[in-house]
Design an enzyme around this catalytic site. Structure first.
Site, mmCIF file in Angstrom:
data_model
loop_
_atom_site.group_PDB
_atom_site.id
_atom_site.type_symbol
_atom_site.label_atom_id
_atom_site.label_comp_id
_atom_site.label_asym_id
_atom_site.label_seq_id
_atom_site.Cartn_x
_atom_site.Cartn_y
_atom_site.Cartn_z
ATOM 1 N N CYS A 167 0.839 -1.202 0.000
ATOM 2 C CA CYS A 167 0.000 0.000 0.000
ATOM 3 C C CYS A 167 0.871 1.248 0.000
ATOM 4 O O CYS A 167 1.702 1.429 0.896
ATOM 5 C CB CYS A 167 -0.893 -0.021 1.230
ATOM 6 S SG CYS A 167 -1.865 1.492 1.454
ATOM 7 N N CYS A 181 0.134 3.406 3.449
ATOM 8 C CA CYS A 181 0.629 3.036 4.781
ATOM 9 C C CYS A 181 1.741 2.003 4.754
ATOM 10 O O CYS A 181 2.342 1.722 5.802
ATOM 11 C CB CYS A 181 -0.524 2.528 5.649
ATOM 12 S SG CYS A 181 -1.108 0.855 5.213
ATOM 13 N N CYS A 196 -5.267 -0.348 6.098
ATOM 14 C CA CYS A 196 -5.829 1.011 6.156
ATOM 15 C C CYS A 196 -7.006 1.118 5.195
ATOM 16 O O CYS A 196 -7.450 0.128 4.600
ATOM 17 C CB CYS A 196 -4.752 2.061 5.838
ATOM 18 S SG CYS A 196 -4.299 2.219 4.091
ATOM 19 N N CYS A 243 -6.104 -2.416 0.734
ATOM 20 C CA CYS A 243 -5.073 -2.546 1.757
ATOM 21 C C CYS A 243 -5.634 -3.300 2.953
ATOM 22 O O CYS A 243 -6.772 -3.062 3.384
ATOM 23 C CB CYS A 243 -4.577 -1.171 2.193
ATOM 24 S SG CYS A 243 -3.330 -1.234 3.504
ATOM 25 N N ASP A 303 21.894 0.380 -16.410
ATOM 26 C CA ASP A 303 21.757 -0.796 -15.547
ATOM 27 C C ASP A 303 20.841 -1.822 -16.206
ATOM 28 O O ASP A 303 19.665 -1.542 -16.460
ATOM 29 C CB ASP A 303 21.189 -0.351 -14.202
ATOM 30 C CG ASP A 303 21.074 -1.483 -13.196
ATOM 31 O OD1 ASP A 303 21.395 -2.635 -13.549
ATOM 32 O OD2 ASP A 303 20.667 -1.204 -12.060
#
EC number: 6.3.5.13
Length: 416
Positions: free
Chosen positions: A198, A201, A221, A218, A340
């Site tokens: 999430c 949170c 939350c 989530c 990369d």
């Protein structure tokens, strides 16, 4: 254009001259150098050129060039549309796009994810389309949660801007949720490896697996998937009135392009273009800046697919010819690609088992090591032409990252 201050007019004129010289020298379409010179002479040129226009910014990690092209095509009934059709998606490209269409009331601008806050601030765009966020060029791009956070702050400070957002992507949902008005589109999220937590949170996200677009929430939350007004279901889109809109006429292949079309339909509807008018215009788009196009060479038909990150490779795999059709892969690591190449290990290449696979490009050994770990049989070639001539006459799918893709387009034909 005559309403511009004299300095701005001079900046536009010199930018156009530089762009023309770039084209004549075979250095590209000149969008970047033209815009760079214009902004050097007038740092406020983008703001001046955007004044009194209705602008759409289109941003995502994958699909923004294609979706920009689809939206632009569908908006043609409204009149001339300014756009950066070939992917110059930073302010220099935006300046060139708007300067090249001074009388266009509308503009559709592809925008690099990092530049959304700046371009939104400088243009005051009336609509922003946000589609997906995933890892891409991590050696030089910001962490994607940081990008979503920048979107949130920028939209919170732009009360006149509305958003069309893909609610199947939790990061996009979080980034868009501070806008004064959001129309949610369930456009699907095939690549989910960057959004299991999430963004509100940090808790785990619970998902329904196996669906093209599915609910998520989530566990810790209040943050959860909003209710969509538009939704992609297979080969049709459901609009806010519950009507099913078939996408069978769309010529761009794969589920990713059905997602792009769903976003495009939602965007143009905000400008009064109904789906029944937009669909035939979307169907006219067959390739975008060389993506999905085919070129003929020595009896072989090469279909060119651009894939620059894990999510993009997944989309390319979705449209491959059925096995055992041959595939040629090319990977570079120049500046536009990102230096990369560790992201290659995030791609599941096992889908290529049982096919003739040819590996080329500057970083072919990196890719070869990844394929070997995936137990995929392959042939490394020093030159891409070896791969082409190693397969019998017929179809060959080509998957390449950005600079490798451009090299192949230049070599075998820049069909758009």
């Amino acid at each position: 254009m005559s309403d511009l201050p004299l300095r701005s007019q001079l900046a536009v004129a010199l930018g156009r001259t530089a762009a023309k010289m770039s084209r004549l020298a075979g250095k590209g379409d000149g969008s970047v150098i033209g815009g760079r010179i214009g902004l050097r002479l007038d740092p406020e040129l983008l703001t001046r050129l955007a004044k009194d226009r209705k602008l759409v910014l289109v941003s995502a990690t994958n699909g923004k060039t294609t979706t920009t092209r689809l939206i632009t095509s569908a908006m043609t009934p409204l009149g001339e549309v300014a756009t950066n059709a070939f992917g110059a998606n930073m302010p220099t490209g935006h300046v060139s796009a708007l300067a090249s269409a001074p009388s266009a009331q509308y503009g559709v601008l592809e925008c690099d994810e990092k530049y959304v806050p700046q371009v939104l601030r400088e243009t005051g765009a009336s609509l922003v389309a946000l589609m997906n966020l995933s890892r891409d060029q991590m050696d030089r791009a910001a962490e994607i949660w940081q990008l979503a956070g920048k979107w949130r702050r920028a939209l919170a400070e732009s009360p006149g801007t509305h958003v069309i957002a893909n609610c199947d992507d939790p990061l996009v949902t979080w980034g868009a949720s501070t806008a004064s008005g959001v129309i949610w589109v369930a456009a699907g999220q095939h690549w989910r490896e960057d959004s299991w937590c999430c963004p509100e949170c940090g808790g785990p996200l619970d998902r329904q697996e196996g669906e093209e677009n599915s609910d998520w929430a989530c566990r810790q939350c209040h943050f959860r998937r909003p209710t969509p007004q538009w939704a992609l279901h297979g080969d049709h889109v459901v609009d806010p009135h519950g009507r099913q809109i078939p996408l069978g006429g769309i010529q761009l292949p794969g589920r990713a392009n059905r997602s792009n079309a769903a976003i495009a339909l939602a965007v143009v509807a905000q400008f009064g273009v109904p789906p029944e008018q937009a669909l035939p215009l979307l169907a006219q788009v067959k390739s975008v800046a060389g993506r999905y196009t085919t070129v003929e060479h020595q009896g072989r038909t090469l279909r060119l697919l651009l894939s620059k990150n894990p999510a993009g490779w997944l989309e390319a795999f979705d449209v491959l010819q059925p096995a055992p059709g041959p595939v040629a892969l090319a990977v570079n690591a120049q500046g536009p690609d990102g230096r990369d190449t560790s992201w290659l290990w995030d791609v599941d290449y096992r889908i290529l088992r049982g096919r003739p696979v040819f590996v080329s490009g500057e970083r072919r050994i990196d890719l070869a090591a990844r394929l070997e770990a995936a137990d995929v049989q392959f042939t490394v070639v020093d030159d891409f032409e070896q791969a082409v001539m190693s397969v019998p006459p017929g179809h060959l799918d080509v998957i390449a990252n950005y600079t490798a893709f451009q090299d192949i387009r230049t070599r075998y034909g820049r069909v758009v």
